[in-house]
Motif scaffolding. Structure first.
Motif, PDB file in Angstrom:
ATOM      1  N   GLY A  97      -0.629  -7.540   3.014  1.00 33.91           N
ATOM      2  CA  GLY A  97      -0.412  -7.985   1.648  1.00 33.91           C
ATOM      3  C   GLY A  97       1.043  -8.183   1.305  1.00 33.91           C
ATOM      4  O   GLY A  97       1.383  -8.968   0.432  1.00 33.91           O
ATOM      5  N   ALA A 100     -11.949   2.090   3.720  1.00 35.49           N
ATOM      6  CA  ALA A 100     -10.703   1.916   4.482  1.00 35.49           C
ATOM      7  C   ALA A 100     -10.979   1.903   5.961  1.00 35.49           C
ATOM      8  O   ALA A 100     -11.941   2.507   6.425  1.00 35.49           O
ATOM      9  CB  ALA A 100      -9.740   3.048   4.146  1.00 35.49           C
ATOM     10  N   ARG A 107      -6.004  -5.492   4.588  1.00 39.35           N
ATOM     11  CA  ARG A 107      -5.586  -5.974   3.270  1.00 39.35           C
ATOM     12  C   ARG A 107      -4.908  -7.323   3.452  1.00 39.35           C
ATOM     13  O   ARG A 107      -3.879  -7.436   4.127  1.00 39.35           O
ATOM     14  CB  ARG A 107      -4.618  -4.972   2.628  1.00 39.35           C
ATOM     15  CG  ARG A 107      -4.269  -5.282   1.184  1.00 39.35           C
ATOM     16  CD  ARG A 107      -3.536  -4.082   0.595  1.00 39.35           C
ATOM     17  NE  ARG A 107      -3.265  -4.254  -0.811  1.00 39.35           N
ATOM     18  CZ  ARG A 107      -2.089  -4.649  -1.296  1.00 39.35           C
ATOM     19  NH1 ARG A 107      -1.094  -4.929  -0.464  1.00 39.35           N
ATOM     20  NH2 ARG A 107      -1.898  -4.757  -2.588  1.00 39.35           N
ATOM     21  N   ASP A 155      -2.008  -3.486   6.556  1.00 43.41           N
ATOM     22  CA  ASP A 155      -1.553  -4.107   5.317  1.00 43.41           C
ATOM     23  C   ASP A 155      -0.865  -5.433   5.610  1.00 43.41           C
ATOM     24  O   ASP A 155       0.260  -5.472   6.098  1.00 43.41           O
ATOM     25  CB  ASP A 155      -0.592  -3.162   4.587  1.00 43.41           C
ATOM     26  CG  ASP A 155      -0.174  -3.711   3.233  1.00 43.41           C
ATOM     27  OD1 ASP A 155      -0.777  -4.702   2.785  1.00 43.41           O
ATOM     28  OD2 ASP A 155       0.743  -3.140   2.619  1.00 43.41           O
ATOM     29  N   LEU A 205       0.834  -1.197   0.000  1.00 40.72           N
ATOM     30  CA  LEU A 205       0.000   0.000   0.000  1.00 40.72           C
ATOM     31  C   LEU A 205       0.868   1.245   0.000  1.00 40.72           C
ATOM     32  O   LEU A 205       1.972   1.248   0.558  1.00 40.72           O
ATOM     33  CB  LEU A 205      -0.881   0.021   1.254  1.00 40.72           C
ATOM     34  CG  LEU A 205      -2.117  -0.870   1.277  1.00 40.72           C
ATOM     35  CD1 LEU A 205      -2.747  -0.803   2.652  1.00 40.72           C
ATOM     36  CD2 LEU A 205      -3.121  -0.432   0.225  1.00 40.72           C
ATOM     37  N   MET A 223      -5.561   1.485   7.096  1.00 43.16           N
ATOM     38  CA  MET A 223      -5.611   0.115   6.600  1.00 43.16           C
ATOM     39  C   MET A 223      -4.448  -0.680   7.177  1.00 43.16           C
ATOM     40  O   MET A 223      -3.294  -0.237   7.140  1.00 43.16           O
ATOM     41  CB  MET A 223      -5.519   0.116   5.071  1.00 43.16           C
ATOM     42  CG  MET A 223      -5.612  -1.243   4.435  1.00 43.16           C
ATOM     43  SD  MET A 223      -7.305  -1.886   4.340  1.00 43.16           S
ATOM     44  CE  MET A 223      -8.012  -0.800   3.093  1.00 43.16           C
ATOM     45  N   ALA A 248     -10.715 -11.660   1.103  1.00 43.90           N
ATOM     46  CA  ALA A 248      -9.880 -10.532   0.703  1.00 43.90           C
ATOM     47  C   ALA A 248     -10.728  -9.315   0.371  1.00 43.90           C
ATOM     48  O   ALA A 248     -10.402  -8.182   0.748  1.00 43.90           O
ATOM     49  CB  ALA A 248      -9.011 -10.923  -0.488  1.00 43.90           C
ATOM     50  N   GLU A 249     -11.834  -9.543  -0.333  1.00 40.50           N
ATOM     51  CA  GLU A 249     -12.733  -8.439  -0.680  1.00 40.50           C
ATOM     52  C   GLU A 249     -13.369  -7.847   0.578  1.00 40.50           C
ATOM     53  O   GLU A 249     -13.424  -6.621   0.760  1.00 40.50           O
ATOM     54  CB  GLU A 249     -13.808  -8.940  -1.632  1.00 40.50           C
ATOM     55  CG  GLU A 249     -14.781  -7.871  -2.065  1.00 40.50           C
ATOM     56  CD  GLU A 249     -15.919  -8.432  -2.894  1.00 40.50           C
ATOM     57  OE1 GLU A 249     -16.768  -7.622  -3.309  1.00 40.50           O
ATOM     58  OE2 GLU A 249     -15.976  -9.657  -3.094  1.00 40.50           O
ATOM     59  N   GLU A 303     -10.999  -5.634   2.730  1.00 45.97           N
ATOM     60  CA  GLU A 303     -10.854  -4.244   2.297  1.00 45.97           C
ATOM     61  C   GLU A 303     -11.946  -3.367   2.902  1.00 45.97           C
ATOM     62  O   GLU A 303     -11.727  -2.194   3.206  1.00 45.97           O
ATOM     63  CB  GLU A 303     -10.914  -4.161   0.770  1.00 45.97           C
ATOM     64  CG  GLU A 303      -9.796  -4.880   0.040  1.00 45.97           C
ATOM     65  CD  GLU A 303      -8.569  -4.013  -0.122  1.00 45.97           C
ATOM     66  OE1 GLU A 303      -8.601  -2.857   0.333  1.00 45.97           O
ATOM     67  OE2 GLU A 303      -7.578  -4.495  -0.700  1.00 45.97           O
TER      68      GLU A 303
END
Length: 501
Positions: free
Chosen positions: A125, A501, A441, A123, A113, A121, A432-433, A436
């Motif tokens: 990821g 967010a 994330r 993160d 990000l 958020m 995952a969706e 968000e």
């Protein structure tokens, strides 16, 4: 003029849609209509990045045949996607994927990000930690002191700075793998190394055997290079490679390359033992396959009592079968984009020659910084701190996930930076969706597979600890509840318009 830049075939799209795990309807709920389920499936593929934006979708009749539904169902699904902003159409040009206003473009890899988004958020990821200080600052200062002599040259070192190549060769020799500087090429990160190797060894249409699951960004790099990926399933838990499957694939598919992560595999955390390493090299040599070994996680042993096996290249004394890739990004800092390749001298010469038409070379100042770390003992000190930080984060994250999501399953790795989690039957893409939407994330399992595998998994990196790890698990549990109760009063799947967010 058509607005699409790529295309996805009907058979491929049907295969991706069929790979999505079906969530059973709860008591008192109704399954969504077939067109709604199809539209939701395509939308998730776009949001997940497995179908790119601006990809032309197959004609209604083609998809209906491939997916075994009526053409009316496909037409209704396409119309729903157009109404939601996920599809655009033009007479004579077909229909192509899009994202509506307010939605970010889906990443094909796992890009971090932007810093300004980190406040709202969490993160998970990117499996990378902040820079270790004061060693980063000291390394840059040391590099600046050593820079003047190089500033009087052209600054172009396609194989890497001689001093750094020598230092890296000495480190392999100290690990029991005699190495000359001529066997080392310095690259712009491990991705730069893999890109050079793929272009040299695996042209378009060549087969590359990959672990299944494997590192998402490398898989995408290989796809974009035109390779045909041959997945080889991992053994259960943290055992590492399933050698029967590897022998079968190497014998029958005869791939040009094989890409493996032997040390604290990304994403599972598995560690291959010495016997498996020896067997893999022997099988690859018999098949004429070159094994590319990713060692970027090799220094991140988190349990002190663990004894590490010999490097894979130690079982290839002739240097004809194994190419090793290393990097400073995981053990030290991702912002220090220095990687390297260890291979036979003739392979290094070919890689260097081919590189002249790509990136010319790696930045001198960053090479000097890594050389300063390796030559002063700063590397060992920083990596020791990094191990302690990752160990604390791992333990905090494991405890938090077990508390908030007791039905989820995982094995705790003894090293690396990632936890591979089975999500109790929930769709990783939908998690995952939903993540968000609740400020988290998290990458879903299909990113790490080939053609939609691992829908029932997510990857959680050891990048947060303490209260942040606790909050990440709380948000992950909230995302799971959204997925479990993702039906509205009419029994239809809710379609989020924007990410919150």
């Amino acid at each position: 003029m058509a607005q699409w830049t790529s295309a996805v075939g009907a058979t491929q799209l049907a295969r991706l849609l069929n790979s999505q795990q079906k969530r059973p309807a709860g008591p008192g709920t109704r399954r969504p209509p077939a067109y709604r389920a199809l539209a939701d499936g395509i939308r998730l593929l776009v949001l997940e990045g497995r179908v790119p934006v601006a990809a032309r979708l197959p004609a209604e009749r083609e998809l209906a045949l491939a997916f075994s539904v009526s053409r009316t169902t496909v037409a209704a699904a396409y119309e729903a996607l157009r109404a939601e902003g996920f599809l655009e159409s033009r007479r004579g040009a077909g229909s192509w994927t899009a994202v509506p206003a307010g939605n970010p473009l889906p990443a094909r890899g796992l890009e971090p990000l932007p810093p300004e988004a980190l406040g709202s958020m969490i993160d998970l990821g990117c499996a990378a930690l902040p820079a270790p200080e004061p060693w980063l600052t000291r390394a840059v200062q040391g590099a600046l002191e050593e820079l003047p002599p190089y500033a009087h040259t052209h600054g172009d070192y396609p194989a890497g700075l001689p001093a750094l190549r020598q230092m890296l060769a000495e480190r392999y020799t100290a690990r029991g793998i005699p190495t000359m500087p001529e066997q080392i090429m310095v690259t712009t990160g491990a991705m730069g190394a893999m890109d050079a190797i793929c272009h040299l060894f695996a042209g378009r249409g060549e087969r590359i055997a990959v672990e299944s699951p494997s590192y998402a960004n490398i898989l995408q790099l290989m796809r974009e290079a035109g390779a045909r990926l041959v997945p080889v399933a991992m053994a259960e838990g943290l055992a590492g490679w399933d050698m029967d499957r590897w022998r079968h694939v190497l014998r029958d598919a005869a791939p040009r390359l094989a890409y493996v992560v032997a040390d604290f595999h990304n994403p599972t955390g598995a560690l291959a033992d010495e016997d498996r390493r020896r067997q893999l090299v022997d099988a690859a040599r018999s098949a004429g396959t070159v094994v590319v070994v990713d060692e970027t996680m090799s220094e991140l042993r988190l349990d002190d009592e663990l004894e590490l096996p010999r490097p894979v290249c130690g079982f290839d004394p002739a240097g004809s079968t194994v190419i090793t890739v290393g990097s400073a990004s995981k053990a030290f800092w991702a912002g220090l984009r220095i990687g390297w390749v260890r291979a036979a001298p003739d392979v290094i010469r070919s890689l260097v020659a081919a590189r002249a038409y790509a990136d010319m070379g790696t930045p001198v100042l960053e090479q000097l910084a890594v050389n300063w770390l390796l030559s002063t003992g700063g590397w060992e000190q920083a990596v020791d701190v990094r191990r302690g930080q990752a160990r604390e984060n791992r333990d905090a994250l494991v405890a938090a996930v077990r508390r908030e999501l007791p039905r989820w399953e995982f094995d705790v790795p003894q090293g690396g930076l990632t936890l591979w989690v089975r999500t109790g039957g929930l769709s990783g893409s939908r998690l995952a969706e939903a993540g968000e939407r609740v400020g988290l994330r998290v990458p879903s399992g299909p990113r790490f597979g080939v053609d939609g595998a691992f829908e029932g998994y997510v990857r959680l990196p050891f990048t947060v600890g303490g209260a942040v790890a606790d909050e990440a698990a709380v948000r992950l549990a909230a995302a799971a509840r959204l997925v479990e109760t993702g039906m509205n009063g009419n029994g239809m799947t809710e379609t989020p318009r924007t990410f919150v967010a």
